[in-house]
Enzyme design. Sequence first.
Site, PDB file in Angstrom:
ATOM      1  N   SER A  99       0.828  -1.200   0.000  1.00 55.76           N
ATOM      2  CA  SER A  99       0.000   0.000   0.000  1.00 55.76           C
ATOM      3  C   SER A  99       0.870   1.260   0.000  1.00 55.76           C
ATOM      4  CB  SER A  99      -0.943  -0.039   1.197  1.00 55.76           C
ATOM      5  OG  SER A  99      -1.897   1.010   1.131  1.00 55.76           O
ATOM      6  N   ASP A 228      -9.859  -4.475  -4.842  1.00 53.76           N
ATOM      7  CA  ASP A 228      -9.282  -3.484  -3.920  1.00 53.76           C
ATOM      8  C   ASP A 228     -10.123  -2.212  -3.949  1.00 53.76           C
ATOM      9  OD1 ASP A 228      -7.674  -1.553  -2.605  1.00 53.76           O
ATOM     10  OD2 ASP A 228      -5.830  -2.548  -3.239  1.00 53.76           O
ATOM     11  N   HIS A 257      -7.943  -4.950  -0.450  1.00 55.03           N
ATOM     12  CA  HIS A 257      -6.695  -4.204  -0.316  1.00 55.03           C
ATOM     13  C   HIS A 257      -5.654  -5.029   0.440  1.00 55.03           C
ATOM     14  CE1 HIS A 257      -4.162  -0.720  -0.384  1.00 55.03           C
ATOM     15  NE2 HIS A 257      -4.098  -0.641   0.936  1.00 55.03           N
TER      16      HIS A 257
END
Length: 288
Positions: A99, A228, A257
Amino acid sequence: MPTITVGKENSANIDLYYEDRGSGKPIILIHGYPLSGASWEKQVAVLLAAGHRVITYDRRGFGKSSQPATGYNYDTFASDLHELVGKLELRDFALAGFSMGGGEVARYLGKYGSKGVSRAIFISSVPPFLLKTPDNPEGVEGSVFDGIQKAIAGDRYAFFTEFFKNFYNTDQLLGKRVSEQAIQGSWNIAAGSSAVASLDCVPAWHEDFRADLSRVDVPTLVIHGDADRIVPIGSSGLRTAKLIKGARLLVVKDGPHCVTWTHAEEVNHELVSFLGESSERHTGSARG
């Protein structure tokens, strides 16, 4: 508690907490927002068992690291990472970012080059450029980020509760691939983060990494879930894989995610396989 001093704010040092375990080829795991290095727990044991030296650290403002009022941008984050690499005297190491951590990987390579870096891994990552602009129509509207900042400023604890629903796609995966307790654990870590960092990191998410990615010249793996909701695959992972020559792309079917938790077995298999290959054998490929 192992720490490295990366700066100073008034009378206090800015220290990063890190963990350095195992032996073999090093890999640095860089966590996402609003968590800490502890969020890699499903990867650490597997990588250690595969014979790697595994290094995690907490970004400034998060986990057990210092919580200064400044430095929440990727030039500083990359500098912090560079300080850690220097302190540990790392050679032939891999960089893996989840991320927000993918931004560190991109900016580190863009700013310092690939000397000493063996591989790059982007998982559910923010590059290449999340903000929608005239020359970046695939990006996300700026109003989305403005709304996030407003929600964090209003009540960041309530924001985290809602955030983690989409972090794990709980409407689809709760009780199947993620438990209430795991989500609570994430919330607890987030709640312990700096209020300043929680807010000030949001603009960093949409920094432009396109120039940084153009400098990536090491074997690269991109992993992204096709479900996601935090960092849409069409705005990020698919584009990153196209921008880096020879990059390998793994699309995790129905992956949210946080595929590092919900689809850990699939992610770990790909990580170990990729890290175990020689550079000569590396070729780009796509999997779905």
